[in-house]
Design a protein around this motif. Structure first.
Motif, short mmCIF file in Angstrom:
data_model
loop_
_atom_site.label_atom_id
_atom_site.label_comp_id
_atom_site.label_asym_id
_atom_site.label_seq_id
_atom_site.Cartn_x
_atom_site.Cartn_y
_atom_site.Cartn_z
N GLU A 123 70.12 -33.09 48.31
CA GLU A 123 69.42 -34.22 47.70
C GLU A 123 70.11 -34.57 46.40
O GLU A 123 70.53 -33.67 45.65
CB GLU A 123 67.95 -33.87 47.43
N ASP A 182 69.56 -36.40 42.74
CA ASP A 182 68.52 -36.94 41.87
C ASP A 182 69.08 -38.04 40.96
O ASP A 182 70.28 -38.34 40.97
CB ASP A 182 67.83 -35.82 41.07
N ASP A 183 68.21 -38.64 40.16
CA ASP A 183 68.60 -39.78 39.33
C ASP A 183 69.51 -39.38 38.18
O ASP A 183 70.10 -40.25 37.52
CB ASP A 183 67.35 -40.47 38.77
N LEU A 204 63.06 -35.61 47.59
CA LEU A 204 62.85 -36.04 46.21
C LEU A 204 61.93 -37.24 46.15
O LEU A 204 62.00 -38.13 47.00
CB LEU A 204 64.19 -36.43 45.57
N LEU A 245 60.99 -32.57 43.09
CA LEU A 245 61.58 -32.07 44.32
C LEU A 245 60.50 -31.29 45.06
O LEU A 245 59.91 -30.35 44.52
CB LEU A 245 62.76 -31.15 44.00
N VAL A 279 62.69 -32.06 38.33
CA VAL A 279 64.15 -32.11 38.42
C VAL A 279 64.82 -32.20 37.06
O VAL A 279 65.99 -31.85 36.91
CB VAL A 279 64.62 -33.26 39.33
#
Length: 388
Positions: free
Chosen positions: A233, A235-236, A279, A284, A307
């Protein structure tokens, strides 16, 4: 690395063998419809598709659909909408994603990606890719991870590859050799990352993440992480979360974090076993069914992680005791708008499973029967059109 023509030749050979392994002539099971209680308001998310894997070798992958507007969950929509497709969805549905106006289902042991119209779930075409696993997109291209060999345990199993598919022509236009038995992928900027498992080469697992430059479509490096990698995954913050399944004996499952800016592992969360994750809004969601051959049992956990801080927020996001009803958690998704949590139960893998919908606070909202081995969910903003 095999050439484009080599991959296509292998795929063609696999496709020629498909009729041998397809299910015997039988009565097509009609779709069944169940109205759930308290479906919630129909909003930006119109519904979702659920791909049931079906037990390997049974040729029973099926597709379900839930409609938020009507609150109706429909099992096995593919056969009804595609009566001319004799083998239906095939053997082992391994991934499902939406790109543009098309719905893509990766059918592992049947060696193809099924392409459908997302508004009708009607068949458009099939893309032959041997032992295909997962799919990711950037621009007009789809990227499909492939074991690139037979479906079998083999200590001498070959390296896997990523097939590049033009989503306009629906043709394989390139391939890139990566590690052994590649699984899930994420794309950060112009780099594709894929988790290499080496699962066919047990106990000599792979332990790397391959980094592929999408401009040249070449592997530019491997990141050493841990054995038997699987889920990914992004994340931002540009951090890539990667799961290791361990070896099911003394090496336990764990979760790792890679910084996509440096391609370095920056953290190992040893206390976060990871069977599947997703996510949503900075959290998460992780479940783990960590099997141990020594104890002959599963240890099941349902965790959430912040996260930003990488701090575990809870060890059980199911708060009302419903987790005791779930025998084998097999699929996980979170509605990006309502934050409803969806967990599937595969039970014994050969009989219908169950889909559970939980409120954001972890209390059960509703449940419904699914197809066999329910595993992969994709939300859609386009409502599925009724059958004429």
């Amino acid at each position: 690395m095999i050439s484009k023509y080599g991959l296509l030749s292998v795929a063609l050979a696999a496709a020629m063998l498909l009729p041998v392994s397809c299910r015997k002539e039988e009565t097509i099971v009609p779709p069944t419809r169940t109205e759930v209680t308290d479906p919630g308001e129909a909003g930006e998310i119109a519904g979702f598709f659920l791909l049931n894997e079906g037990n390997m070798g049974s040729n029973k992958a099926t597709l379900d659909y839930f409609d938020y507007e009507t609150g109706v969950y429909t099992k096995n929509i593919y056969a009804e909408r595609n009566p001319g497709v004799v083998k239906e969805l095939g053997d082992v549905g391994n991934d499902i994603q939406i790109h543009g106006d098309k719905l893509y289902a990766v059918i592992n042991c049947s060696h193809f990606v099924e392409v459908m119209d997302v508004r009708t779930a009607r068949h458009i075409t099939q893309i032959s890719i041997p032992n295909c696993r997962y799919i990711a997109f950037k621009g007009r291209y789809a990227y499909v991870s492939s074991y690139a060999g037979p479906v079998q345990i083999d200590p001498n199993a070959r390296l896997g590859c990523i097939a590049k598919v033009d989503t306009v022509t629906m043709q394989v236009v390139g391939e890139c050799t990566v590690g052994y038995q590649p699984e899930e992928m994420v794309i950060a900027g112009n780099k594709l990352y894929v988790a290499n498992s080496g699962g066919y080469r047990v106990p000599d697992y792979d332990r790397t993440v391959s980094v592929v430059d999408l401009d040249t479509f070449r592997e530019i490096r491997k990141i050493d992480v841990a054995i038997n990698l699987h889920r990914m995954e992004l994340d931002d913050n540009g951090m890539i979360w990667v799961s290791s399944r361990g070896d099911y004996y003394g090496n336990h499952s764990a979760t790792y974090v890679i910084d996509s800016r440096t391609d370095q592992v920056i953290e190992r969360l040893e206390l976060l076993p990871n069977g599947n994750m997703t996510l949503c809004d900075g959290r998460l969601y992780v479940y783990s069914t960590e099997w141990n051959y020594q104890t002959q049992s599963n240890t099941v956990t349902y965790a959430t992680v912040d996260v930003d801080t990488r701090r575990i927020l809870t060890r059980n996001f199911i708060t009302d005791g419903t987790d005791k009803e779930i025998r084998v958690p097999f699929g996980l998704a979170v509605n990006p708008v309502t934050h409803e949590i969806f967990v599937t139960d595969a039970k014994d893998y050969v009989t219908p499973g169950t889909l559970y919908c939980f409120n954001p606070d972890g209390t059960k909202k509703w449940s419904v029967e699914t197809g066999d081995a329910p595993a992969h969910i994709v939300f859609t903003k386009r409502r599925l059109q009724p059958v004429p």
